[in-house]
Design a protein around this motif. Structure first.
Motif, PDB file in Angstrom:
ATOM      1  N   ASN A  10      69.068 168.104   9.433  1.00 25.21           N
ATOM      2  CA  ASN A  10      69.200 168.637  10.790  1.00 25.21           C
ATOM      3  C   ASN A  10      68.161 168.036  11.735  1.00 25.21           C
ATOM      4  O   ASN A  10      67.346 168.737  12.330  1.00 25.21           O
ATOM      5  N   THR A  11      68.215 166.726  11.821  1.00 26.17           N
ATOM      6  CA  THR A  11      67.337 165.998  12.739  1.00 26.17           C
ATOM      7  C   THR A  11      68.200 165.055  13.579  1.00 26.17           C
ATOM      8  O   THR A  11      69.285 164.673  13.136  1.00 26.17           O
ATOM      9  N   PRO A  12      67.723 164.656  14.757  1.00 28.68           N
ATOM     10  CA  PRO A  12      68.559 163.852  15.649  1.00 28.68           C
ATOM     11  C   PRO A  12      68.417 162.339  15.492  1.00 28.68           C
ATOM     12  O   PRO A  12      69.124 161.594  16.160  1.00 28.68           O
ATOM     13  N   ALA A  13      67.498 161.886  14.657  1.00 24.28           N
ATOM     14  CA  ALA A  13      67.299 160.434  14.560  1.00 24.28           C
ATOM     15  C   ALA A  13      66.763 160.073  13.188  1.00 24.28           C
ATOM     16  O   ALA A  13      66.127 160.886  12.519  1.00 24.28           O
ATOM     17  N   VAL A  14      67.045 158.830  12.790  1.00 20.68           N
ATOM     18  CA  VAL A  14      66.494 158.351  11.523  1.00 20.68           C
ATOM     19  C   VAL A  14      66.237 156.851  11.628  1.00 20.68           C
ATOM     20  O   VAL A  14      67.058 156.110  12.161  1.00 20.68           O
ATOM     21  N   ALA A  15      65.061 156.435  11.155  1.00 22.48           N
ATOM     22  CA  ALA A  15      64.735 155.006  11.052  1.00 22.48           C
ATOM     23  C   ALA A  15      65.106 154.567   9.646  1.00 22.48           C
ATOM     24  O   ALA A  15      64.644 155.150   8.673  1.00 22.48           O
ATOM     25  N   MET A  16      65.943 153.547   9.556  1.00 25.60           N
ATOM     26  CA  MET A  16      66.459 153.153   8.238  1.00 25.60           C
ATOM     27  C   MET A  16      65.648 152.042   7.568  1.00 25.60           C
ATOM     28  O   MET A  16      65.819 151.783   6.386  1.00 25.60           O
ATOM     29  N   SER A  17      64.758 151.371   8.312  1.00 31.74           N
ATOM     30  CA  SER A  17      64.163 150.161   7.751  1.00 31.74           C
ATOM     31  C   SER A  17      63.042 150.357   6.727  1.00 31.74           C
ATOM     32  O   SER A  17      62.801 149.452   5.944  1.00 31.74           O
ATOM     33  N   PRO A  18      62.341 151.493   6.653  1.00 30.19           N
ATOM     34  CA  PRO A  18      61.238 151.567   5.686  1.00 30.19           C
ATOM     35  C   PRO A  18      61.683 151.266   4.251  1.00 30.19           C
ATOM     36  O   PRO A  18      62.730 151.721   3.801  1.00 30.19           O
ATOM     37  N   LYS A  19      60.853 150.496   3.564  1.00 27.50           N
ATOM     38  CA  LYS A  19      61.262 149.928   2.285  1.00 27.50           C
ATOM     39  C   LYS A  19      60.862 150.752   1.075  1.00 27.50           C
ATOM     40  O   LYS A  19      61.126 150.361  -0.061  1.00 27.50           O
ATOM     41  N   ALA A  20      60.155 151.836   1.283  1.00 28.59           N
ATOM     42  CA  ALA A  20      59.726 152.672   0.171  1.00 28.59           C
ATOM     43  C   ALA A  20      59.181 153.962   0.766  1.00 28.59           C
ATOM     44  O   ALA A  20      59.077 154.082   1.994  1.00 28.59           O
ATOM     45  N   GLY A  21      58.824 154.897  -0.087  1.00 27.76           N
ATOM     46  CA  GLY A  21      58.313 156.165   0.412  1.00 27.76           C
ATOM     47  C   GLY A  21      57.056 155.986   1.250  1.00 27.76           C
ATOM     48  O   GLY A  21      56.950 156.517   2.356  1.00 27.76           O
ATOM     49  N   ALA A  22      56.108 155.225   0.742  1.00 31.80           N
ATOM     50  CA  ALA A  22      54.851 155.035   1.473  1.00 31.80           C
ATOM     51  C   ALA A  22      55.095 154.288   2.783  1.00 31.80           C
ATOM     52  O   ALA A  22      54.409 154.513   3.775  1.00 31.80           O
ATOM     53  N   HIS A  23      56.086 153.417   2.785  1.00 29.51           N
ATOM     54  CA  HIS A  23      56.452 152.692   4.003  1.00 29.51           C
ATOM     55  C   HIS A  23      57.059 153.664   5.023  1.00 29.51           C
ATOM     56  O   HIS A  23      56.814 153.550   6.225  1.00 29.51           O
ATOM     57  N   GLY A  24      57.815 154.636   4.527  1.00 31.62           N
ATOM     58  CA  GLY A  24      58.363 155.682   5.388  1.00 31.62           C
ATOM     59  C   GLY A  24      57.264 156.563   5.967  1.00 31.62           C
ATOM     60  O   GLY A  24      57.315 156.957   7.130  1.00 31.62           O
ATOM     61  N   GLU A  25      56.251 156.855   5.152  1.00 27.20           N
ATOM     62  CA  GLU A  25      55.100 157.609   5.659  1.00 27.20           C
ATOM     63  C   GLU A  25      54.451 156.855   6.811  1.00 27.20           C
ATOM     64  O   GLU A  25      54.101 157.435   7.837  1.00 27.20           O
ATOM     65  N   LEU A  26      54.293 155.555   6.608  1.00 33.26           N
ATOM     66  CA  LEU A  26      53.696 154.720   7.641  1.00 33.26           C
ATOM     67  C   LEU A  26      54.540 154.789   8.907  1.00 33.26           C
ATOM     68  O   LEU A  26      54.015 154.905  10.028  1.00 33.26           O
ATOM     69  N   CYS A  27      55.839 154.740   8.723  1.00 33.09           N
ATOM     70  CA  CYS A  27      56.779 154.821   9.849  1.00 33.09           C
ATOM     71  C   CYS A  27      56.580 156.130  10.609  1.00 33.09           C
ATOM     72  O   CYS A  27      56.442 156.142  11.837  1.00 33.09           O
ATOM     73  N   GLY A  28      56.530 157.231   9.881  1.00 29.87           N
ATOM     74  CA  GLY A  28      56.381 158.537  10.518  1.00 29.87           C
ATOM     75  C   GLY A  28      55.047 158.680  11.225  1.00 29.87           C
ATOM     76  O   GLY A  28      54.976 159.151  12.366  1.00 29.87           O
ATOM     77  N   MET A  29      53.989 158.244  10.568  1.00 35.92           N
ATOM     78  CA  MET A  29      52.653 158.422  11.149  1.00 35.92           C
ATOM     79  C   MET A  29      52.426 157.472  12.320  1.00 35.92           C
ATOM     80  O   MET A  29      51.708 157.800  13.263  1.00 35.92           O
ATOM     81  N   MET A  30      53.045 156.290  12.272  1.00 30.39           N
ATOM     82  CA  MET A  30      52.920 155.380  13.418  1.00 30.39           C
ATOM     83  C   MET A  30      53.658 155.944  14.629  1.00 30.39           C
ATOM     84  O   MET A  30      53.198 155.788  15.768  1.00 30.39           O
ATOM     85  N   ALA A  31      54.794 156.596  14.368  1.00 26.20           N
ATOM     86  CA  ALA A  31      55.520 157.222  15.479  1.00 26.20           C
ATOM     87  C   ALA A  31      54.657 158.326  16.100  1.00 26.20           C
ATOM     88  O   ALA A  31      54.621 158.490  17.324  1.00 26.20           O
ATOM     89  N   ILE A  32      53.957 159.063  15.253  1.00 26.28           N
ATOM     90  CA  ILE A  32      53.066 160.113  15.761  1.00 26.28           C
ATOM     91  C   ILE A  32      51.943 159.490  16.597  1.00 26.28           C
ATOM     92  O   ILE A  32      51.641 159.940  17.705  1.00 26.28           O
TER      93      ILE A  32
END
Lengths: 524, 449
Positions: free
Chosen positions: A152-174
């Motif tokens: 139930n979220t309005p957006a998703v970034a698909m490019s992160p290549k692993a869990g830690a990469h996704g963390e980086l994605c989220g924290m960089m957005a912050i």
């Protein structure tokens, strides 16, 4: 008349003691010794047939290599044997229960593999003309839709290549969102002490520093301590839910509200999403960003340590800052296209940058969507329920002998500490190594750090009840053996694995990180 | 549901044993407002056949590289992968194993990683390599961060001919680490202006060879200059097959070599998963600052040789906020595919394969530069080159699709607004037949006419 020797039954000599002896070959029956490729192969051998080059002039200029590289080759049958033999020295989910807590080692359906290998997905290039890859874009969009609905979220970034990469994605957005608000001074990120090591490491890569929140006596965020740490220098919180103790953070909505009131954002580590898929949507809990490990929750194979895939969902507040690339519709709406460069993003979009070349882990997207479509909304919910049921069943069967770290039921993983081994001379490590002799991969050990001698058991939903019963019987038997004073057996373990315990201190103190030709020996 | 072994009777028995009235009793910690009443709004479960039909239809809407004359490169390359590779990586013991945290039952993964590290070190002419990164672009970014740690400097210079996705990834990774990353202008001629940027505050210069336009660069001189100033040279490559024929980064004085390994063993996969290669000199300071996993040799309790993950005090699960990188996963299965393919090739096969790639590209360059309206911009190249066309390259590529040819990447897709609208980047590999080359030539002649 002589008997036909074919098919003659082997007579068992009951009275012969084989003793222990080293074989001549170093092999132990089916466990075959296998040297390094570099000790088997030769520079003259190749396992591929290629046409003969024409020779003649080249356009390499002065860049042609003159020397020898030193790469040995093997013929095809030898290559096959080398790697098949090596493969047999590995434990795998296809061989048995793999109860690594927080790793979600579930069955990897082979339909996923088949779909990922369709030429229309596997044999397309990330930069080929967009109208020749519309089906690939549609698949990514469809997977994105499933992830957004499930969270139930309005957006998703698909490019992160692993869990830690996704963390980086989220924290960089912050970080980007704070900068856009003119609040770059917010650098403190709250992280519970039970967090994965990737959380603090990621925060630091975004220019933040971390401030640890202690756990309360139930294994959850200590709310008083959390409240005391809020302030106008706080960028946000990184919280795993269910947490690494296998517990749902009961106060998660209040945590979300308080962090938002304090002007921070809520990063949720989605490593343990498998416990709640289809039953709880993280967006309803107030999160701003969460990565989803397709290689855990959605069954893409772990492959001995990757490749993973970590799409990251965003709230309305962070969605504009999602990284490049992302899929948009063409002006006429008839086709899909990839927004790849800064100028391609329009409207609200203010991407914080690019995390990787191309568009992400397509090979994992196909597998994950195959899994999700196979399960459907009903099956995904059932899978989470079974994962939680299996973990609680293990907890119920073991709790009177082994020592649960916390009271009450758990989510998808059961956490024990080492109190039941007190005064036995057996450590968590010894206990884990003894499990190897019993044919099981050990659980996650010594993590989370908040529990002494932690043993974190995550069975997943793809284990049967009879399989869990056998596993519990073995653990109970081992606990009894430890209590009975059989410490030597544990300290020697494993003795039935391809190798005994390895000297990790030596590996770190005298690092040998590659093979080198035995020049010195030959010269002597 | 075919993947769930529990029966309804099992579930009832288990709930009873747990002492829970229903499954809901295990979810009572979820705040009431966030509890869902029914299934989410997505389709219900489907059979294998249904899923396969639906997704095969989507796959059918794409044009696979093998189905047409195909010349698209710029960071990912179409090569033939022997059948043995895909069979072996699908062995359950490789495919469905986790990270080798228990070395006694993970020697298969660990020994192959050790072989991978050795192969990568040999190919790049470096001393050591790690157990892989996500891909070439993230390896490039991590190399810049490592150079900053090693030199304790905060300035990095990227060649303008570094793949723009690599440059963007590197800038993103460095963005919040107080490292100033600058790129020189995209340069079709060489490395203009790079040497001049190096001073005593430079942590590293990053140069791709063959670069994104296919041009080969000798790094020897720039390495000498960089080293004089205490700066490191990071050599980048996106086509590992090139290392079969051209000088290695180590031979040219590079300190760190990073690149994309996809071209060996790993298919195109629409951009991922791929495998990042990361190698460097054997220097204590370098090794202590390496990102990612490392497999190392040791012995077991019986004195038998074996392998473990090592030097993990660099890594996030031990060092947490002081780790060299937040990386947890490598690209294990792709690294395995790389290693198996490389084992099949051996030096002999790799050299031949590289030679075939180069010859095919030379033939194609000859054919295409003979077409009116085409100028070959790349003098020295491996299997990729840039052409200047008399029409916008994006339009030409589109018109080529209508003629059944996937004819390269318009430079403007990678460098929008940089005045490269008339430049086309073209790759050729061993998979291109003489008929493919002829088809491209004919189609291009028509389109440019």
């Amino acid at each position: 008349m002589s008997m036909n020797t074919q098919g003659r039954p082997t007579r068992i000599e009951h009275d012969i003691d084989p003793g222990g002896y080293e074989t001549l070959s170093g092999s132990r029956g089916l466990d075959q010794a296998e040297p390094l490729l570099f000790e088997r192969g030769s520079l003259e051998v190749t396992g591929v047939d290629l046409p003969t080059p024409k020779g003649g002039p080249n356009r390499l200029g002065s860049m042609k290599r003159e020397g020898v590289i030193g790469l040995p080759g093997l013929a095809e049958p030898e290559t096959m044997r080398h790697y098949v033999r090596l493969s047999r020295k590995n434990y795998a989910i296809d061989l048995g229960l793999y109860p690594l807590g927080s790793c979600t080692m579930k069955h990897n359906p082979r339909l996923n593999e088949k779909i990922a290998r369709l030429p229309g997905f596997a044999d397309i290039h990330p930069l080929q003309p967009e109208r020749t890859v519309q089906g690939a874009y549609k698949l990514i969009e469809e997977l994105a839709r499933w992830l957004m609905v499930l969270t139930n979220t309005p957006a998703v970034a698909m490019s992160p290549k692993a869990g830690a990469h996704g963390e980086l994605c989220g924290m960089m957005a912050i970080r980007a969102a704070l900068d856009a608000r003119g609040e770059s001074g917010r650098r403190r990120v709250l992280v519970p002490e039970s967090a994965h090591g990737t959380n603090p490491a990621t925060a630091v890569q975004c220019g933040f520093f971390t401030d640890e929140i202690p756990a309360d006596k139930t294994g959850r965020v200590d709310m008083e301590a959390f409240k005391a740490k809020l302030g106008d220098d706080v960028a946000g919180i990184m919280l795993t839910n269910p947490n690494t103790c296998g517990l749902f953070e009961r106060d998660i909505k209040e945590i979300a509200d308080l962090i938002h009131e304090a002007g921070g954002y809520f990063y949720c580590d989605g490593a343990n999403f498998n416990a709640i898929v289809g039953r709880v949507r993280p967006g309803d809990l107030g999160i701003d960003a969460m990565h989803i490990n397709l290689h855990k929750t959605f069954s893409t194979p772990h492959g001995g340590g990757g490749p993973g895939s970590g799409p990251t969902v965003f709230s309305e507040a962070l969605a504009p800052f999602a990284p490049l690339p992302f899929i948009v519709k063409t002006a006429d709406g008839a086709q899909l296209k990839m927004a790849e460069n800064d100028g391609d993003a329009d409207g609200e979009a203010r991407p914080f940058g690019r995390l990787t070349a191309f568009h992400g882990q397509m090979g994992m997207f196909t597998r994950a969507l195959t899994y999700m479509m196979s399960h459907g909304a009903d099956g995904l919910k059932q899978a989470s329920e079974d994962a939680v049921l299996n973990a609680n069943y293990i907890l119920a069967r073991l709790k009177d002998v082994m020592t649960p770290a916390f009271d009450g039921t758990c989510m998808h993983e059961a956490l024990f500490d080492d109190r039941f081994l007190k005064d036995t001379g057996v450590t968590t490590l010894d206990f884990a190594k003894a499990m190897i002799d019993e044919g099981y991969h050990p659980m996650t050990m010594y993590f989370p750090l908040v529990v002494h001698g932690a043993m974190l058991i995550e069975p997943t939903e793809t284990e049967s009840k009879s399989g869990l019963d056998r596993f519990c019987d073995v653990l109970l038997g081992l606990a009894a053996a430890a209590a009975a004073g059989d410490a030597d057996r544990f300290r020697a373990a494993p003795v039935h694995a391809p190798m005994r315990r390895l000297d990790e201190t030596r590996a770190a103190r005298q690092p040998v990180l590659r093979w080198t030709p035995p020049v010195a020996e030959a010269a002597e | 549901m075919r993947y769930l072994p529990l029966t309804p009777a099992d579930r009832q028995d288990m709930l009873k044993r747990i002492g829970a009235a229903s499954i809901d009793a295990l979810f009572t910690d979820v705040p009431e407002a966030a509890r869902l009443d029914g299934p989410v709004d997505l389709p219900m479960h489907q059979t294998e056949l249904q899923v396969e039909r639906a997704l095969s239809k989507l796959a059918g809407e794409n044009t696979p590289a093998s189905s047409v004359p195909f010349f698209v490169g710029a960071g990912a390359y179409k090569h033939h992968v022997p059948a043995t590779v895909d069979h072996l990586i699908q062995r359950s013991e490789f495919l469905t194993a986790y990270t080798p945290y228990q070395p006694e039952i993970s020697q298969g993964t660990l020994q192959t990683l050790f072989e991978f590290q050795t192969q990568v070190a040999l190919m790049t002419g470096m001393d050591v390599a790690n157990a892989s990164m996500y891909d070439g672009s993230t390896a490039c970014g991590e190399a810049v961060l490592m150079a900053a740690r090693v030199t304790k400097r905060k300035k990095a210079v990227l060649a303008g001919s570094l793949h723009p996705h690599y440059a963007a990834t590197t800038k993103t990774l460095a963005k919040y680490m107080d490292i100033a990353v600058a790129s020189t202008a995209p340069d079709l001629d060489g490395l203009t202006g790079i040497a001049e940027t190096i001073d005593d505050e430079t942590a590293c210069v990053v140069i791709q060879t063959p670069d994104v336009f296919g041009r080969l660069h000798d790094l020897t001189e720039i390495s000498e200059k960089a080293h004089k100033h205490g700066a490191l040279v990071i050599a980048v490559f996106t086509e590992p097959v090139s290392l079969g024929l051209v000088k290695s980064p180590g031979e040219m004085g590079a300190d760190i070599a990073v690149g994309e390994g996809q071209g060996i063993g790993v298919g195109l996969n629409f951009g991922g998963p791929y495998v990042g290669l990361f190698a460097c000199k054997n220097d204590r300071n370098f090794i202590r600052n390496l990102p990612g996993r490392l497999a190392g040799e040791t012995v077991d309790a019986d004195g038998r040789r074996g392998y473990v993950l090592t030097l993990s005090t660099r890594e996030q699960h031990i060092r947490r906020d002081k780790a060299t990188s937040n990386i947890c996963t490598n690209s294990g299965l792709c690294a395995l595919a790389f290693t198996i393919h490389m084992t099949l090739l051996g030096e002999k096969g790799l050299t031949t394969l590289a030679q075939l790639n180069h010859e095919t590209a030379c033939d194609l360059a000859d054919r295409l530069s003979a077409v009116a309206g085409v100028e070959l911009l790349t003098g020295t190249f491996f299997n990729e080159f840039a052409l200047r066309l008399t029409k916008p390259a994006a339009d030409v590529v589109d018109a080529l699709v209508d003629r059944g040819v996937l004819g390269g990447v318009p430079a403007s897709r990678l460098y929008p607004g940089e005045g490269l609208e008339d430049v086309l980047i073209v790759a050729a590999t061993e998979t291109n037949t003489p008929e493919d080359l002829a088809a491209f030539e004919t189609a291009l002649r028509e389109v440019l006419a």
